[in-house]
Scaffold this active site. Structure first.
Site, PDB file in Angstrom:
ATOM      1  N   GLY A   1       0.827  -1.207   0.000  1.00 39.47           N
ATOM      2  CA  GLY A   1       0.000   0.000   0.000  1.00 39.47           C
ATOM      3  C   GLY A   1       0.855   1.247   0.000  1.00 39.47           C
ATOM      4  O   GLY A   1       2.054   1.192   0.320  1.00 39.47           O
TER       5      GLY A   1
ATOM      6  N   CYS B   1       5.256  -6.103   1.905  1.00 37.61           N
ATOM      7  CA  CYS B   1       5.659  -4.699   1.868  1.00 37.61           C
ATOM      8  C   CYS B   1       4.964  -3.908   2.980  1.00 37.61           C
ATOM      9  O   CYS B   1       5.284  -4.086   4.146  1.00 37.61           O
ATOM     10  CB  CYS B   1       5.403  -4.114   0.485  1.00 37.61           C
ATOM     11  SG  CYS B   1       6.291  -2.566   0.181  1.00 37.61           S
ATOM     12  N   TYR B   2       3.991  -3.062   2.659  1.00 34.12           N
ATOM     13  CA  TYR B   2       3.241  -2.381   3.722  1.00 34.12           C
ATOM     14  C   TYR B   2       2.631  -3.404   4.672  1.00 34.12           C
ATOM     15  O   TYR B   2       2.547  -3.176   5.888  1.00 34.12           O
ATOM     16  CB  TYR B   2       2.139  -1.508   3.122  1.00 34.12           C
ATOM     17  CG  TYR B   2       1.310  -0.769   4.158  1.00 34.12           C
ATOM     18  CD1 TYR B   2       1.678   0.500   4.585  1.00 34.12           C
ATOM     19  CD2 TYR B   2       0.175  -1.349   4.721  1.00 34.12           C
ATOM     20  CE1 TYR B   2       0.933   1.177   5.553  1.00 34.12           C
ATOM     21  CE2 TYR B   2      -0.574  -0.692   5.679  1.00 34.12           C
ATOM     22  CZ  TYR B   2      -0.196   0.565   6.098  1.00 34.12           C
ATOM     23  OH  TYR B   2      -0.920   1.223   7.053  1.00 34.12           O
TER      24      TYR B   2
ATOM     25  N   HIS C   1       7.809  -7.530  -3.249  1.00 34.67           N
ATOM     26  CA  HIS C   1       6.544  -7.919  -3.880  1.00 34.67           C
ATOM     27  C   HIS C   1       6.735  -9.213  -4.677  1.00 34.67           C
ATOM     28  O   HIS C   1       7.175  -9.178  -5.834  1.00 34.67           O
ATOM     29  CB  HIS C   1       6.054  -6.804  -4.808  1.00 34.67           C
ATOM     30  CG  HIS C   1       5.542  -5.595  -4.103  1.00 34.67           C
ATOM     31  ND1 HIS C   1       4.230  -5.470  -3.716  1.00 34.67           N
ATOM     32  CD2 HIS C   1       6.176  -4.472  -3.688  1.00 34.67           C
ATOM     33  CE1 HIS C   1       4.065  -4.304  -3.097  1.00 34.67           C
ATOM     34  NE2 HIS C   1       5.224  -3.684  -3.068  1.00 34.67           N
TER      35      HIS C   1
ATOM     36  N   GLU D   1       4.491 -10.939  -6.040  1.00 28.02           N
ATOM     37  CA  GLU D   1       3.448 -11.103  -7.059  1.00 28.02           C
ATOM     38  C   GLU D   1       3.817 -10.528  -8.415  1.00 28.02           C
ATOM     39  O   GLU D   1       3.192 -10.873  -9.424  1.00 28.02           O
ATOM     40  CB  GLU D   1       2.127 -10.477  -6.589  1.00 28.02           C
ATOM     41  CG  GLU D   1       2.158  -8.967  -6.405  1.00 28.02           C
ATOM     42  CD  GLU D   1       2.607  -8.546  -5.009  1.00 28.02           C
ATOM     43  OE1 GLU D   1       2.298  -7.415  -4.615  1.00 28.02           O
ATOM     44  OE2 GLU D   1       3.265  -9.351  -4.327  1.00 28.02           O
TER      45      GLU D   1
ATOM     46  N   ASP E   1     -17.047 -12.347 -22.438  1.00 27.25           N
ATOM     47  CA  ASP E   1     -17.741 -12.338 -21.150  1.00 27.25           C
ATOM     48  C   ASP E   1     -19.227 -12.667 -21.303  1.00 27.25           C
ATOM     49  O   ASP E   1     -19.755 -13.556 -20.634  1.00 27.25           O
ATOM     50  CB  ASP E   1     -17.572 -10.983 -20.458  1.00 27.25           C
ATOM     51  CG  ASP E   1     -16.112 -10.602 -20.275  1.00 27.25           C
ATOM     52  OD1 ASP E   1     -15.259 -11.510 -20.307  1.00 27.25           O
ATOM     53  OD2 ASP E   1     -15.825  -9.407 -20.130  1.00 27.25           O
TER      54      ASP E   1
ATOM     55  N   LYS F   1     -10.398 -12.652 -16.297  1.00 30.65           N
ATOM     56  CA  LYS F   1     -10.623 -12.895 -17.729  1.00 30.65           C
ATOM     57  C   LYS F   1     -10.058 -14.249 -18.176  1.00 30.65           C
ATOM     58  O   LYS F   1     -10.712 -14.970 -18.938  1.00 30.65           O
ATOM     59  CB  LYS F   1      -9.999 -11.763 -18.554  1.00 30.65           C
ATOM     60  CG  LYS F   1     -10.105 -11.943 -20.060  1.00 30.65           C
ATOM     61  CD  LYS F   1     -11.519 -11.725 -20.573  1.00 30.65           C
ATOM     62  CE  LYS F   1     -11.765 -10.268 -20.810  1.00 30.65           C
ATOM     63  NZ  LYS F   1     -13.064 -10.032 -21.494  1.00 30.65           N
TER      64      LYS F   1
END
Length: 520
Positions: free
Chosen positions: A59, A86-87, A177, A179, A234, A376
């Site tokens: 964040g 992180c945060y 991070h 990710e 979609d 998606k």
């Protein structure tokens, strides 16, 4: 919140720009997870959600500041593994008795290397491929003192507590991070964490299909459902899934606004009506839409006209469907996440989006949104599970306003005809060269200018067009596709030779940001 019976992981969002990537990494491991803003997670929520593990996101705030985001204290008493990023690491340390300080030369932004300590933890099993591992840092503050019970398992030059853990309580925290793409082996950390938490990987599209069909049947009962079918991935997958659940109780309305690509209406209606046996109303309202758009050149005005007319037309045909009490939408999980601000503050509108979100309030219908828990790529996997052809599953995104936003300036029938032909040639070229699946989205925009040209011995004064092709993971950021000069030259020659009305072809090499993918 999901009613599906899966092991669930809770991601508490503190406002990171990459929180969605955490969820994507976990879904790739067949772990069901949901992102919820910290300010909506309280004791009652935790009791109801009953997560099997929790992740604190990064964040932009500083835990040192008054009023900075915090999870509820009770999260530490759930008895489940927690991973702070992180945060998320810093807030964990601050709340559990450690200390966080301002940067003062210890800030890190960008690539860094973490080296392991002598102590071992299952979180890092198989992670260090060498004596150090590349990670991506993005922090100004730093942990100056770890909380009681925590040990250090990895360090970087500016983060002496890059990896910490209280193994007895199953609390883990990293300053970087895992990710993001720039932490190459980050997925391994998430794999280790969910394995330690006891997840079995029960989140599969086969299981989701069965449970979603059962949920649709329970929600709808013997009532009727209408679905706005665009032919995009979609709405197509949503329609196929709902049809599997309730059959003839579903009616799809395909609104043809005259702003579609070449042969698109015939292809969409043909597949769903003739090959999948869905009840489809082909609402050809070309004259209405183009009449209302005549003389309009402002992009927002065009979008709003199309959006309003779409609602009016859909309403007209929906009124003809007896007993319709539900409206089906292809809402995806990123739409759900982005509709809730972690801070509760307003967000900037870049451009209005064509969506049928305004219909339920106007029509008094209840929403059926069977894809609202999916990303998606998961929607495409579900589509394959349902037997939709790859020609539809792998289609590039196509905007609701259609060719209107690929025709900057005033829209005319002549310009739309030129644009359709040029776009068809361009996509044919991309397919012929085997590049279609490498590209997120590709299209032609016809520019509101004419240029002088020479064809044969004569002077021409025709339109210029721009080719656009981008690579992306989720459409939030994008970069232009690096076509070869040979491809671009061949494509330009074909368009100019085969499409009367164009005498100049350009290639748009703008990334997103600063540009958007579409031109309007």
């Amino acid at each position: 919140m999901s009613d599906m019976q899966h092991d669930r992981l809770l991601i508490i969002d503190f406002g990171s720009q990459v929180t969605q990537l955490i969820a994507r990494r976990l879904r790739e491991l067949n772990v069901y997870c949901e992102i919820h803003p910290f300010n909506l997670v309280d004791n009652a929520f935790l009791t109801t959600f009953a997560p099997k593990a929790v992740i604190f996101s990064g964040g932009p705030c500083s835990v040192i500041d008054d009023g900075s985001p915090r999870p509820p204290e009770s999260v530490y008493s759930l008895g489940v593994p927690i991973l702070g990023i992180c945060y998320g690491q810093q807030v964990m340390m601050q709340m559990l008795g450690g200390q966080v300080e301002r940067g003062h030369g210890t800030a890190e932004f960008g690539r860094a290397y973490v080296t392991p300590s002598d102590d071992k933890t299952d979180l890092l099993s198989g992670w260090f491929t060498d004596d150090k591992e590349q990670v991506w840092m993005s922090h100004g503050d730093h942990v100056a003192e770890i909380a009681p019970g925590f040990e250090v398992y990895g360090t970087s030059p500016n983060a002496p507590f890059a990896i910490t853990a209280d193994v007895a309580r199953n609390f883990y925290a990293v300053q970087f991070h895992p990710e993001v793409h720039h932490t190459p082996n980050g997925a391994k950390l998430y794999e280790n964490f969910v394995k330690m938490a006891g997840f079995t990987g029960d989140w599969t599209m086969g299981a989701y299909r069965e449970q979603a069909v059962a949920a649709i049947k329970e929600q709808v009962g013997d009532k009727n459902v209408i679905c706005a079918l665009s032919g995009g991935v979609d709405s197509s997958v949503a329609a196929a899934l709902i049809h599997e659940a309730i059959g003839e109780q579903l009616t799809c309305v395909f609104v043809d606004h005259g702003l579609l690509r070449k042969n698109e209406a015939e292809e969409v209606v043909g597949m769903f009506r003739d090959h999948m046996n869905l009840r489809v109303i082909h609402a050809d309202e070309t004259e209405l839409f183009l009449g209302e758009l005549e003389g309009q050149s402002d992009p927002e005005t065009k979008r709003k006209i199309i959006g309003k007319l779409f609602i009016d037309v859909f309403q007209k045909y929906a009124n003809e469907i007896e007993g319709a009490e539900f409206l089906a939408q292809g809402t995806l999980y990123p739409d759900v996440i982005e509709s809730v601000s972690f801070s509760g503050g307003p967000s900037v509108t870049i451009k209005s989006h064509h969506n049928v979100g305004g219909l339920p309030e106007k029509m008094g219908l209840t929403l059926v949104e069977p894809l609202r828990e999916l990303f998606k790529d998961e929607v495409r996997a579900l589509g394959r599970e349902l037997g939709l052809p790859d020609s539809f599953i792998g289609r590039h995104p196509f905007p609701g306003p259609g060719l209107a936003i690929r025709c900057p300036g005033e829209i005319t029938r002549a310009k739309l005809d030129i644009l359709r032909e040029a776009d068809a040639v361009y996509i044919d070229q991309i397919r012929k060269h085997g590049l279609y699946d490498e590209i997120w989205q590709a299209f032609v925009a016809i520019l509101p200018v004419r240029t002088v040209g020479v064809m044969g011995d004569g002077r021409t004064y025709d339109y210029a067009c721009a080719l656009r092709a981008v690579t992306s993971v989720d459409g939030m950021t994008a970069d232009y596709y690096p076509f070869s000069h040979e491809f671009l030259g061949e494509t330009a020659t074909r368009i100019i030779n085969e499409v009367p009305g164009i005498n100049r072809v350009t290639y748009d090499i703008t990334s997103k940001p600063p540009g958007t993918i579409e031109w309007e």
